[in-house]
Design an enzyme around this catalytic site. Sequence first.
Site, PDB file in Angstrom:
ATOM      1  N   ASP A  90      -0.882   7.700  -0.361  1.00 35.85           N
ATOM      2  CA  ASP A  90      -0.780   5.986  -0.686  1.00 35.85           C
ATOM      3  C   ASP A  90      -1.893   5.846  -1.076  1.00 35.85           C
ATOM      4  O   ASP A  90      -2.820   5.865  -0.940  1.00 35.85           O
ATOM      5  CB  ASP A  90      -0.263   4.861   0.467  1.00 35.85           C
ATOM      6  CG  ASP A  90       1.008   4.753   0.441  1.00 35.85           C
ATOM      7  OD1 ASP A  90       2.035   5.217  -1.062  1.00 35.85           O
ATOM      8  OD2 ASP A  90       1.145   4.467   1.581  1.00 35.85           O
ATOM      9  N   GLU A 189      12.307   0.428  -0.134  1.00 38.22           N
ATOM     10  CA  GLU A 189      12.325  -0.333   1.091  1.00 38.22           C
ATOM     11  C   GLU A 189      12.596  -1.175   1.380  1.00 38.22           C
ATOM     12  O   GLU A 189      12.758  -2.677   0.930  1.00 38.22           O
ATOM     13  CB  GLU A 189      10.930  -0.355   1.716  1.00 38.22           C
ATOM     14  CG  GLU A 189      10.481  -0.373   2.789  1.00 38.22           C
ATOM     15  CD  GLU A 189       9.163  -0.717   3.419  1.00 38.22           C
ATOM     16  OE1 GLU A 189       8.281   0.333   3.114  1.00 38.22           O
ATOM     17  OE2 GLU A 189       8.455  -0.925   4.645  1.00 38.22           O
TER      18      GLU A 189
HETATM   19  O1  KIV Z   1       2.783   3.873   4.490  1.00 32.67           O
HETATM   20  C1  KIV Z   1       3.967   3.629   4.596  1.00 32.67           C
HETATM   21  O2  KIV Z   1       4.280   4.154   5.702  1.00 32.67           O
HETATM   22  C2  KIV Z   1       4.527   3.973   3.394  1.00 32.67           C
HETATM   23  C3  KIV Z   1       6.174   4.077   4.119  1.00 32.67           C
HETATM   24  C4  KIV Z   1       7.390   2.999   5.033  1.00 32.67           C
HETATM   25  C5  KIV Z   1       7.685   4.498   2.486  1.00 32.67           C
HETATM   26  O3  KIV Z   1       5.104   3.130   2.441  1.00 32.67           O
END
Ligand code: KIV
Length: 271
Positions: A90, A189
């Site tokens: 991310d 989500e």
């Molecule tokens: O950071 C995370 O765990 C996520 C998931 C909820 C898809 O982005």
Amino acid sequence: MSYLKEFKKITTQSLQIMKKQGEKISMLTCYDFSMAKLLDQSGVDVLLVGDSASNVMAGHETTLPITLEQMIYHAQCVVRGTERALVLVDLPFGSYQSNSEIALSSAIRIMKETGAHAIKLEGGQEVLDSIKKIVKAGIPVMGHLGLTPQSIYQFGSYGVRAKEEEEANLLVEEAKMLEEAGCFGVVLEKIPADLAKKVSESLHIPSIGIGAGKHCDGQVLVMHDMLGINTEFKPRFLRRYLNLGELIPQAVKNYVADVKNQDFPNEAESY
Ligand code: KIV
């Protein structure tokens, strides 16, 4: 396990093939070396170094505080423990929203400093320029629509998104825009299952659902939630596969008792 095609190493192309062949994609979050080894050996297709590390690893209430440096550290640990899975990282809050140059430089840092295989970022139209720039630099990008936790203060709650027609139509359009901008997949989500089905069927790229029903091309859960480490979090979409929240304290209580009773260590455990 009977997969239609056995993949030695998961790539973005493997995920595309899985969608085509109707094989569902499994994804779990992961933040450290030891768990990465276990999850990878268990056959998970994608390990997401999620910014949920901000919650489950660092104890923050939201995903907003985690930094790019901290995400890089978690990603480096996960990459070291992974042989087969695709490692997806991310982009944290603040590392891409300002402009597409900043987004690109954050994505490059992740790829260069961690050895991960792809990045994920949240949002629709507002991040299209950034996605195009990152993809142009050769970095695979996954999108994230519906409940996007980095915008939690704008939403005001973690409730189901896109229940109303207007928001649902916008989500369908934005999913298409993400695909056209070059995303190799999109996380959906907490949206209604019927809407996730419509989006999944309208895309060539795979959709990965969390709280988005069974018609997505794959599923993702936060590892701490599905292993029952985090016992307070009980959303309807969560299936618990283990109750570590009880098993770990029990094991630790046994250890403490053995130490107090001078039962540990015994002869065989001594040199
Ligand atoms: O950071 C995370 O765990 C996520 C998931 C909820 C898809 O982005």
